[in-house]
Scaffold this active site. Structure first.
Site, short mmCIF file in Angstrom:
data_model
loop_
_atom_site.label_atom_id
_atom_site.label_comp_id
_atom_site.label_asym_id
_atom_site.label_seq_id
_atom_site.Cartn_x
_atom_site.Cartn_y
_atom_site.Cartn_z
N GLN A 151 0.81 -1.22 0.00
CA GLN A 151 0.00 0.00 0.00
C GLN A 151 0.85 1.27 0.00
O GLN A 151 0.33 2.35 -0.33
CB GLN A 151 -0.93 0.00 1.22
N CYS B 202 -5.32 0.65 3.38
CA CYS B 202 -5.37 -0.77 3.72
C CYS B 202 -6.79 -1.33 3.62
O CYS B 202 -6.99 -2.49 3.28
CB CYS B 202 -4.79 -1.02 5.10
N HIS C 51 -6.27 -0.87 11.15
CA HIS C 51 -5.65 -1.46 9.97
C HIS C 51 -6.54 -2.56 9.37
O HIS C 51 -7.00 -3.44 10.09
CB HIS C 51 -4.28 -2.03 10.38
N ASN D 13 -1.14 -9.19 4.99
CA ASN D 13 -0.94 -7.75 5.17
C ASN D 13 -0.68 -7.11 3.81
O ASN D 13 -0.58 -7.82 2.80
CB ASN D 13 0.22 -7.52 6.14
#
Ligand SMILES: *[C@@H]1O[C@H](CO)[C@@H](O)[C@H](O)[C@H]1NC(C)=O
Length: 359
Positions: free
Chosen positions: A144, A150, A286, A307
């Site tokens: 990102q 995110c 997040h 992630n």
């Protein structure tokens, strides 16, 4: 001769194995060796820093090195490493990489719409472990950058997953389209909520591919012309009943799921590998994706979490987050804001058109 060999071998053994960037205990011994270590780390990660900044950055780096070093000496089921975040303070790290403000956006949204139901409510005989990567439902880890997008990566990972499960095709989809075009309530690089993005994709008639609308990591103007490319559709989304890891397990057993977590701790910042049992709060900041679950050889249970900080963070871009803790909110709040896209058909509109053409 023998003595030399012994020194060579022993120094070889103390090298910390931290995937990618290793350091030697002796490099922590003096101010000078630490300073050399910092320069070595900078050239490894090719971090550009002005001379003026160096002193400040080095001070932060020194602090972080000691944190990583001391944490790794403890007998934790996870280890840390000196990754690309090693000269950022926790405050800088949080504002640059955990800026999704999930909690903030949920508060504006009001309580979740429970009327949609939970289609996996009666899902039984769940496998003891699931890994959607092995089933080909997960694309390469993305990055990102310094943009609080995110939520878009989390949304897209779940849509890519259900699309592969339904159509047997793994197609990388566009986060930038969400950042640029889903702007009514979501806020691009300033954060957003996955549920709103699922709703946007449904109303928009689909989401286009990564190739067609590539990621830029900045807030841009919505390019409607790019909407015409290959489109993946969904029929809606559902929320996993909150604060219930058993429900989350049912959902993840069936498809990759968007989840929100609190990633704002030093241990999270420097996570390298193993089952993460380190400190984290539940101030959701997040968006990530749960793409599986399992347990290690010692029976320690975990979620496989994807992630969006590139493949060099954690285990190739993933973290194993402790599962089944004595708190309904789950580790780092993983069970608080989980949702997934619903896709009923086994094809997308373009493919339907192809089929018609063939007939
Ligand atoms: C689960 O089972 C109960 C009892 O049979 C039923 O009422 C409910 O509709 C089922 N839920 C779903 C999502 O199918």
């Amino acid at each position: 001769m023998n003595k030399l060999l012994l020194i060579f071998l022993s120094s070889f053994l103390v090298i910390q194995s931290v995937n990618g960037f290793d350091y030697h205990d002796s490099e922590l011994e003096s101010e000078e060796s630490l300073s050399n270590l910092y320069d070595r780390w900078r050239s490894h990660h090719s971090v550009p820093r002005s001379l003026h900044e160096r002193e400040k950055r080095f001070n932060v780096f020194r602090h972080n090195v000691m944190h990583v070093h001391n944490t790794n000496k403890k007998n934790n089921p996870f280890t840390l490493k000196l990754n690309k975040f090693a000269d950022l303070t926790i405050e800088e790290f949080k504002s640059a990489y955990t800026g999704s403000n999930i909690k903030h956006h949920r508060m504006f949204q009001g309580p979740k719409d429970g009327s949609k139901g939970f289609m996996y409510e009666n899902s039984t005989e769940l496998p003891t472990s699931v890994d959607w990567r092995e089933k080909g439902a997960v694309t390469e880890v993305k990055n990102q950058g310094k943009c609080g997008s995110c939520w878009a990566f989390s949304t897209v990972a779940a849509v890519e997953g259900i699309n592969q499960i339904k159509t047997n095709k793994l197609v990388s989809l566009s986060e930038q389209e969400l950042v640029d075009c889903d702007t009514k309530q979501n806020q691009g690089c300033n954060g957003g909520l996955m549920d709103i993005a699922f709703e946007f994709i449904k109303k928009n008639g689909g989401i286009t591919t990564e190739d067609n609308y590539p990621y830029e990591g900045i807030d841009g103007k919505c390019d409607a012309s790019k909407d015409n490319g290959e489109i993946v559709t969904i029929d809606g989304y559902e929320d996993v009943p909150e604060n219930d890891e058993d429900s989350l397990l049912k959902a993840v057993a069936n498809q990759p799921v968007s989840v929100a977590i609190d990633a704002g701790s030093s241990n999270f910042q420097f996570y390298s590998k193993g089952v993460f049992t380190g400190y984290c709060g539940t101030e959701l900041n997040h968006g990530v994706a749960a793409v599986g679950y399992g347990s290690n050889s010692k029976g320690r249970k975990y979620w496989i979490v994807r992630n969006s900080w590139g493949p060099e963070w954690g285990e190739g871009g993933y973290i194993k987050l402790e599962r089944g803790i004595d708190d309904p909110e789950g580790k780092c709040g993983i069970a608080m804001e989980a949702s997934y896209p619903v896709k009923l058909s086994s094809s997308n509109p373009d493919e339907d058109a192809d089929v018609k053409d063939e007939l």
